[in-house]
Design an enzyme around this catalytic site. Structure first.
Site, PDB file in Angstrom:
ATOM      1  NE  ARG A 445      -4.323   1.344   2.031  1.00  0.00           N
ATOM      2  CZ  ARG A 445      -5.030   2.059   2.647  1.00  0.00           C
ATOM      3  NH1 ARG A 445      -4.736   2.546   4.082  1.00  0.00           N
ATOM      4  NH2 ARG A 445      -6.228   2.473   2.472  1.00  0.00           N
ATOM      5  CG  MET A 481       0.129  -3.380  10.950  1.00  0.00           C
ATOM      6  SD  MET A 481       0.287  -4.933  10.814  1.00  0.00           S
ATOM      7  CE  MET A 481       1.977  -4.971  10.851  1.00  0.00           C
ATOM      8  CG  ASP A 536      -3.590 -11.198  17.476  1.00  0.00           C
ATOM      9  OD1 ASP A 536      -3.447 -10.688  18.835  1.00  0.00           O
ATOM     10  OD2 ASP A 536      -3.173 -10.789  16.588  1.00  0.00           O
ATOM     11  CD  GLU A 616     -31.369   3.758   2.389  1.00  0.00           C
ATOM     12  OE1 GLU A 616     -31.146   2.587   1.646  1.00  0.00           O
ATOM     13  OE2 GLU A 616     -31.033   4.946   2.324  1.00  0.00           O
TER      14      GLU A 616
HETATM   15  C1  GLA Z   1      -7.835  -0.027   6.204  1.00  0.00           C
HETATM   16  C2  GLA Z   1      -9.116  -0.248   7.378  1.00  0.00           C
HETATM   17  C3  GLA Z   1     -10.499   0.344   6.814  1.00  0.00           C
HETATM   18  C4  GLA Z   1      -9.950   1.986   6.605  1.00  0.00           C
HETATM   19  C5  GLA Z   1      -8.711   1.915   5.759  1.00  0.00           C
HETATM   20  C6  GLA Z   1      -7.974   3.520   5.782  1.00  0.00           C
HETATM   21  O1  GLA Z   1      -8.221  -0.774   5.100  1.00  0.00           O
HETATM   22  O2  GLA Z   1      -9.340  -1.764   7.645  1.00  0.00           O
HETATM   23  O3  GLA Z   1     -11.291   0.245   7.490  1.00  0.00           O
HETATM   24  O4  GLA Z   1      -9.714   2.296   7.951  1.00  0.00           O
HETATM   25  O5  GLA Z   1      -7.784   1.364   6.207  1.00  0.00           O
HETATM   26  O6  GLA Z   1      -6.970   3.493   5.228  1.00  0.00           O
END
Ligand code: GLA
Length: 731
Positions: A445, A481, A536, A616
């Protein structure tokens, strides 16, 4: 006391309310495993060991002419390495003389009330409601002068036994520890199924079950985190065990990094399971006098199926694992900005989302990624924990104040373990990330991983994140993370210590969480790793809830939450209602069903509330109201999986039952609809057979027996993906 040493028989006996665990110091001083299972009052199970001459299975030298004593066959508590036992080993060391042998023999033991301590590692705590006793057993290899301390803690009422291990180098040499398993357990038979939770990003913790076969079956993670791919949890159970029947042994590892779990079926149809830190690229240097501690494994045994096994883990993890005082309280129902706006927002947009959610009864607004540095996409700014004032002119404080003025709480997203190459932090400290000299680090990423084995990096993270968290009223933090570890090399470690980096990263992570999270008991922390890539027990110790998956499709969630529920309490599973067609799968599922599925966890919302219709919003308002009233049942009750979504396709159903069994919530989603199909009945579980209950929406009253044996007719009017909930109450 729940732990005893019976001198005359040389056996150690651990007893919980319903289980017994027994070991024996054998001839020649080896520690054998005799039994774990249904509680036995008999004191000596030594007769289970039947010695035979086994060709090609070596005998220890001290056995002399006795060819029947072989460690390659005998059930052991901690298996040796390099001598006599060819099966999975609990340890691998490189001794000072270059040899790899370790043969541990019993030297002494200690029994005391309370629990052993694992410095720097999360583990179960003893509460005022528990009776807990500890057994420590010292095994020594006299030649290597290496001592292994096996630690056991018996949680008597919870039917839980925890295990951990420690190695102390008492020799004058420097040795290398290349593997130390936290648990080894031998079974004298092998007619078991191996159950574990597999998956991938956006499809985590799917249930996998297969019979043991000759050879070794392995699950694990080498990704620097427990991972989406495998969870540090396994069950060995009878081949015909199901939710309500059969012997089931659970193994749950309280650790968030690389792990391995292996099961071996040997030549004599015996089984051995080991679980611990993954030995790949693991080599810990131990100088004279130094020690190493392996994290904890939580063992549970159920003689009556998988549901009971889950209940034991749920009770122990709710009460003994989660440190946060907020874990016991009702969590605020939040709306999160991620799927509502991604990186495209300004303060006005955020306030509009929050404002529109107020009328639904939402209690907290969470600002996800994109609020700091030049974070306009996911390829910049991680590490620069300074608010972006172009998007938020009043800073976090300004936004937080406005959100609070609406009557909502306020939370934010952070990803403290990472750095973007396009960031001030990386420009100033390029050596602060994990990378191998002369190699270009791989990106995930577009980001790199900070070297948490370094104290200066950890201090920076603690200081910069603390500054953010103290800059405004922030009641919730989503700690993310978003990539796994590669290039595990630290610029400050000597080359002999580079094999320690994966573990030192996790110790560093626990250290910063200790300092950031545990010093803020009033802030609710939620774990996240691209959804549930680090779901975990290690994380739950610090963060009482975890974002279960980036997949918010309610139908996919039925499987994800089903798998997760095998070990993790419902009160730890964060689950959100999102927009349809779903952004991950394109599927349309009615709003009511999205709510029913998300209520099987910590309910929240993850959509642009400004684009919702009044109808909704009204549905969500009712959902929230119901959720509040059902919350004690959902968060504190016993959980029953009423169907297996992998083997039964018509509907998925589950039930939350109060501890006193006087109340229950049964939920069902129709997953497969054909025209003019057969009448289905959903059978409740966990009720009192001769108690009478009322079921909301049905006339009259019913005995618990009737609801459990004959069941409730599934309304034939339900269409595919529609849901129904039955609130059941004793009258
Ligand atoms: C991850 C999280 C998402 C969001 C993005 C933001 O993918 O799982 O829920 O917070 O990061 O970048």
């Amino acid at each position: 006391m729940s732990v005893r040493y019976i001198e005359s028989k040389k056996t150690f006996m651990l007893q919980t309310r319903n289980t017994t665990y027994q070991m024996k110091i054998s001839d020649y001083g080896y520690l054998l495993h005799l039994y774990y299972g249904e509680r036995m009052e008999d004191e000596d199970l030594s007769y289970l060991i039947q010695l035979q001459d086994r060709g090609f299975s070596p005998n220890p030298n001290e056995a002399g002419n006795d060819r029947t004593f072989s460690l390659d066959v005998l059930p052991q508590e901690f298996s040796s390495d390099g001598c006599c036992d060819y099966r999975l080993s609990s340890i691998e060391i490189k001794n000072g003389d270059g040899s790899y042998a370790f043969v541990g023999k019993f030297v002494k033991y200690a029994i005391y009330s309370g629990k052993y301590a694992l410095e720097g590692l999360p583990s179960l705590r003893v509460t005022e409601q528990d009776t807990a006793d500890t057994l420590e057993i010292w095994l020594e290899d006299k030649v290597s002068q290496l001592t292994v301390v096996l630690c056991y803690c018996v949680f008597e009422e919870k039917d839980i036994i925890t295990r951990a291990a420690m190695v102390v180098n008492q020799s004058a040499d420097t040795i290398y520890l290349n593997r130390l398993m936290s648990v080894t357990m031998d079974f004298m038979d092998s007619e078991y199924d191996f159950i574990h939770l597999d998956g991938r990003h956006t499809m985590e913790r799917e249930l996998s079950r297969s019979p043991l076969s000759y050879g070794i079956q392995t699950i694990g993670s080498f990704r620097g985190a427990s991972s989406h791919q495998h969870n540090p949890f396994a069950v060995l159970c009878d081949r015909d065990a199901n939710e309500d029947y059969g012997r089931c042994y659970g193994f749950s590892f309280v650790y968030s990094g690389n792990f391995v779990c292996k099961v071996e079926k040997d030549q004599y149809d015996q089984a051995r399971i080991i679980m611990g830190i993954h030995p790949k690229h693991f080599s810990f240097q131990l100088k004279s006098g130094e020690s190493f501690t392996a994290p904890e494994v939580v063992l549970a045994y159920s003689g009556k199926g998988l549901t009971h096994l889950s209940h034991m883990y749920h009770n122990a993890y709710r009460e003994n694992l989660c440190r946060s005082p907020l874990a016991k309280e009702m969590r605020p129902i939040l709306i999160n900005s991620w799927e509502a706006a991604y990186f495209n927002f300004d303060e006005k947009k955020l306030l509009e989302i929050a404002e529109a959610a107020v009328s639904m009864g939402v209690e907290m607004f969470v600002l996800d990624d994109g609020w700091f540095g030049n974070r306009n996409s996911d390829n910049a700014a991680l590490g620069d924990w300074v608010v972006n004032t172009e998007k938020l002119p009043g800073g976090l404080k300004g936004l937080s104040d406005k959100i609070h003025n609406m009557g909502l709480k306020f939370g934010i997203w952070i990803e403290p373990e990472m750095v973007s190459e396009d960031s001030e932090l990386y420009r100033q400290h390029p050596d602060w990330c994990l990378q191998i000299p002369s190699r270009q680090p791989s990106r995930g990423r577009f980001q790199l991983v900070l070297d948490l084995s370094r104290a200066d990096v950890r201090d920076y993270i603690v200081e910069s994140i603390s500054e953010v968290l103290d800059s405004a009223k922030i009641e919730y933090v989503k700690w993310d993370m978003n990539r796994f570890i590669t290039d595990a090399w630290s610029s400050i470690a000597e080359k002999e210590k580079q094999g320690e980096i994966y573990h030192r990263y996790i110790l560093g992570l626990y250290d910063i969480m200790e300092r950031i999270i545990l010093s803020r008991p009033q802030v609710l922390f939620c774990g996240c790793c691209g959804g549930g890539g680090r779901f975990d027990p290690g994380m739950l110790y610090y963060q009482p809830q975890i974002w279960c998956s980036d997949n918010t499709d309610a139908v996919c969630r039925l499987k994800i939450q089903y798998g997760t529920s095998f070990v993790y309490p419902i009160s730890t599973i964060e689950s959100h209602v999102s927009v349809c067609p779903n952004e991950q799968t394109g599927r349309y599922v009615p709003m009511k069903t999205r709510g029913v599925t998300a209520m099987d966890g910590i309910l929240g919302y993850e959509l642009d509330s400004t684009r919702m219709t009044d109808e909704e919003k009204q549905i969500c308002k009712e959902q929230i109201k119901k959720y509040r009233s059902y919350y004690p049942l959902i968060a504190k009750g016993d959980y029953y999986r009423l169907t297996n979504p992998y083997s039964f396709s018509q509907y998925v159903a589950w039930e939350h039952v109060s501890k006193d069994k006087r109340e229950a919530l049964l939920s069902l989603v129709l997953t497969e609809k054909e025209s003019n199909d057969a009448q289905q009945y959903v059978k409740a579980k966990g009720l009192i057979p001769d108690m009478r209950y009322q079921v909301d929406g049905l006339e009259g009253s019913f005995s618990g027996q009737l609801l459990m044996s004959a069941g409730i007719p599934v309304p034939s009017s339900l269409l595919q993906y529609e849901a129904v909930q039955y609130y059941i109450r004793a009258v």
